[in-house]
Motif scaffolding. Structure first.
Motif, PDB file in Angstrom:
ATOM      1  N   GLN A 116       8.544 -33.080   3.329  1.00 37.90           N
ATOM      2  CA  GLN A 116       8.996 -31.610   3.867  1.00 37.90           C
ATOM      3  C   GLN A 116      10.542 -32.118   3.113  1.00 37.90           C
ATOM      4  O   GLN A 116      11.306 -32.505   3.731  1.00 37.90           O
ATOM      5  CB  GLN A 116       8.409 -31.828   5.398  1.00 37.90           C
ATOM      6  CG  GLN A 116       9.082 -31.199   6.205  1.00 37.90           C
ATOM      7  CD  GLN A 116       8.972 -31.140   7.603  1.00 37.90           C
ATOM      8  OE1 GLN A 116       7.969 -31.783   7.982  1.00 37.90           O
ATOM      9  NE2 GLN A 116      10.149 -31.556   8.144  1.00 37.90           N
ATOM     10  N   GLU A 117      10.923 -30.384   3.007  1.00 36.47           N
ATOM     11  CA  GLU A 117      11.911 -30.127   2.633  1.00 36.47           C
ATOM     12  C   GLU A 117      12.694 -31.601   1.931  1.00 36.47           C
ATOM     13  O   GLU A 117      13.869 -31.998   2.172  1.00 36.47           O
ATOM     14  CB  GLU A 117      13.270 -30.254   3.952  1.00 36.47           C
ATOM     15  CG  GLU A 117      12.657 -28.913   5.562  1.00 36.47           C
ATOM     16  CD  GLU A 117      12.758 -27.830   4.146  1.00 36.47           C
ATOM     17  OE1 GLU A 117      14.106 -27.635   3.895  1.00 36.47           O
ATOM     18  OE2 GLU A 117      11.550 -26.773   4.375  1.00 36.47           O
ATOM     19  N   THR A 138       3.482 -28.980  13.625  1.00 33.77           N
ATOM     20  CA  THR A 138       4.516 -29.003  13.674  1.00 33.77           C
ATOM     21  C   THR A 138       4.823 -28.241  14.964  1.00 33.77           C
ATOM     22  O   THR A 138       6.299 -26.989  14.721  1.00 33.77           O
ATOM     23  CB  THR A 138       4.103 -27.136  12.990  1.00 33.77           C
ATOM     24  OG1 THR A 138       3.452 -26.198  13.469  1.00 33.77           O
ATOM     25  CG2 THR A 138       3.303 -27.670  11.296  1.00 33.77           C
ATOM     26  N   LEU A 141       9.209 -28.701  15.343  1.00 32.82           N
ATOM     27  CA  LEU A 141       9.907 -28.312  14.330  1.00 32.82           C
ATOM     28  C   LEU A 141       9.614 -27.083  14.802  1.00 32.82           C
ATOM     29  O   LEU A 141       9.774 -25.858  15.956  1.00 32.82           O
ATOM     30  CB  LEU A 141       8.944 -27.845  13.357  1.00 32.82           C
ATOM     31  CG  LEU A 141       8.222 -28.920  12.099  1.00 32.82           C
ATOM     32  CD1 LEU A 141       7.819 -28.482  11.030  1.00 32.82           C
ATOM     33  CD2 LEU A 141      10.202 -29.680  11.662  1.00 32.82           C
ATOM     34  N   TYR A 146       9.111 -23.547   5.710  1.00 32.87           N
ATOM     35  CA  TYR A 146       9.406 -24.646   5.385  1.00 32.87           C
ATOM     36  C   TYR A 146       8.497 -24.888   3.727  1.00 32.87           C
ATOM     37  O   TYR A 146       7.915 -24.777   3.363  1.00 32.87           O
ATOM     38  CB  TYR A 146       8.740 -26.123   6.467  1.00 32.87           C
ATOM     39  CG  TYR A 146       9.242 -26.228   7.889  1.00 32.87           C
ATOM     40  CD1 TYR A 146      10.584 -27.339   7.551  1.00 32.87           C
ATOM     41  CD2 TYR A 146       8.985 -25.013   8.474  1.00 32.87           C
ATOM     42  CE1 TYR A 146      10.887 -27.073   9.326  1.00 32.87           C
ATOM     43  CE2 TYR A 146      10.116 -25.742  10.052  1.00 32.87           C
ATOM     44  CZ  TYR A 146      11.222 -26.220  10.192  1.00 32.87           C
ATOM     45  OH  TYR A 146      11.488 -26.610  11.066  1.00 32.87           O
TER      46      TYR A 146
END
Length: 187
Positions: A116-117, A138, A141, A146
Motif C-alpha cells: 500500500q503506497e 480500509t 484509512l 490509494y
C-alpha cells in the motif's frame, strides 16, 4: 557465477566453462569460476560443464549439471475487486484484494508482497495456485485513493509488480427528509 574444483599433480593451468557446446569463459587460477550472464541465453534447461587442462596439455571434462535459465518475470494480472461501472473502484470496510500470478518459465513463484503506497503490508509464499488474495482493512484509512501493488518474485529472482488504484470511501451518505414536515397530516 559458475565454479569448479580442479586439481592435478602438476597443477591446473586453465578451466573452461561451457553451456552445452558454447564457451562461457575461462579461469586460470583457483578458485576456478566465471560469471555467466544468462540474459543472452535462451530460457529453458541448459547443461553446464567444466573442462580442466594441466601443464602437459591433458584435459578432462566434468559431468554435466543441468540448470533452468528463467529470464522471464512472472505475469501479474488484476484480480479482485474487479472494476464495476456502478461502483467504479470504490471500496469500504474490510475487502479482499487479489491478483493472479503465473510464471512463464515454470521456475515457480517464490513470494508475493502486497503493498500500500509502496509499503509492504503482507507477504505470501509461492504456492501451486495462481491466485494471491490479501485482506485489506480500509476502516482505519482516510477517504481517498490509494495505490496498491502486488510484487511477485519467481524462484529465479525475476520480479514483476502490478499496481492499481482503489478509492476508500467509508463515509456513509446522509439523508434528510424535507417534505412532508414531521407531524404533517397527509391524505
Amino acid at each position: 557465477m559458475v565454479t569448479a574444483n580442479a586439481s592435478d599433480d602438476e597443477g591446473v593451468t586453465q578451466v573452461d566453462f561451457y553451456d552445452g557446446a558454447t564457451l562461457i569463459g575461462s579461469s586460470i587460477a583457483a578458485p576456478f569460476s566465471v560469471n555467466w550472464n544468462t540474459t543472452g541465453a535462451t530460457s529453458g534447461n541448459h547443461t553446464l560443464t567444466a573442462r580442466a587442462f594441466d601443464a602437459a596439455g591433458n584435459s578432462t571434462t566434468s559431468s554435466g549439471v543441468t540448470v533452468l535459465v528463467d529470464n522471464f518475470a512472472p505475469v501479474v494480472n488484476l484480480g479482485v475487486p474487479q472494476y464495476n461501472p456502478m461502483s467504479q473502484y470504490y471500496v469500504r470496510g474490510i475487502v479482499t484484494v487479489g491478483w493472479s500470478v503465473t510464471d512463464q518459465n515454470l521456475s515457480g513463484v517464490a513470494q508475493t508482497e502486497f503493498m500500500q503506497e509502496g509499503v509492504v503490508k503482507a507477504t505470501a509464499p509461492g504456492h501451486s495456485g495462481f491466485t494471491y488474495n490479501f485482506t485489506w482493512d480500509t476502516r482505519v484509512l482516510g477517504n481517498r485513493p490509494y495505490s496498491l501493488a502486488l510484487r511477485a518474485t519467481d524462484n529465479a529472482g525475476n520480479v514483476q509488480t502490478s499496481t492499481r488504484s482503489l478509492i476508500v470511501d467509508n463515509q456513509l451518505p446522509t439523508s434528510v427528509l424535507t417534505s412532508p414536515a414531521n407531524g404533517a397530516v397527509v391524505s
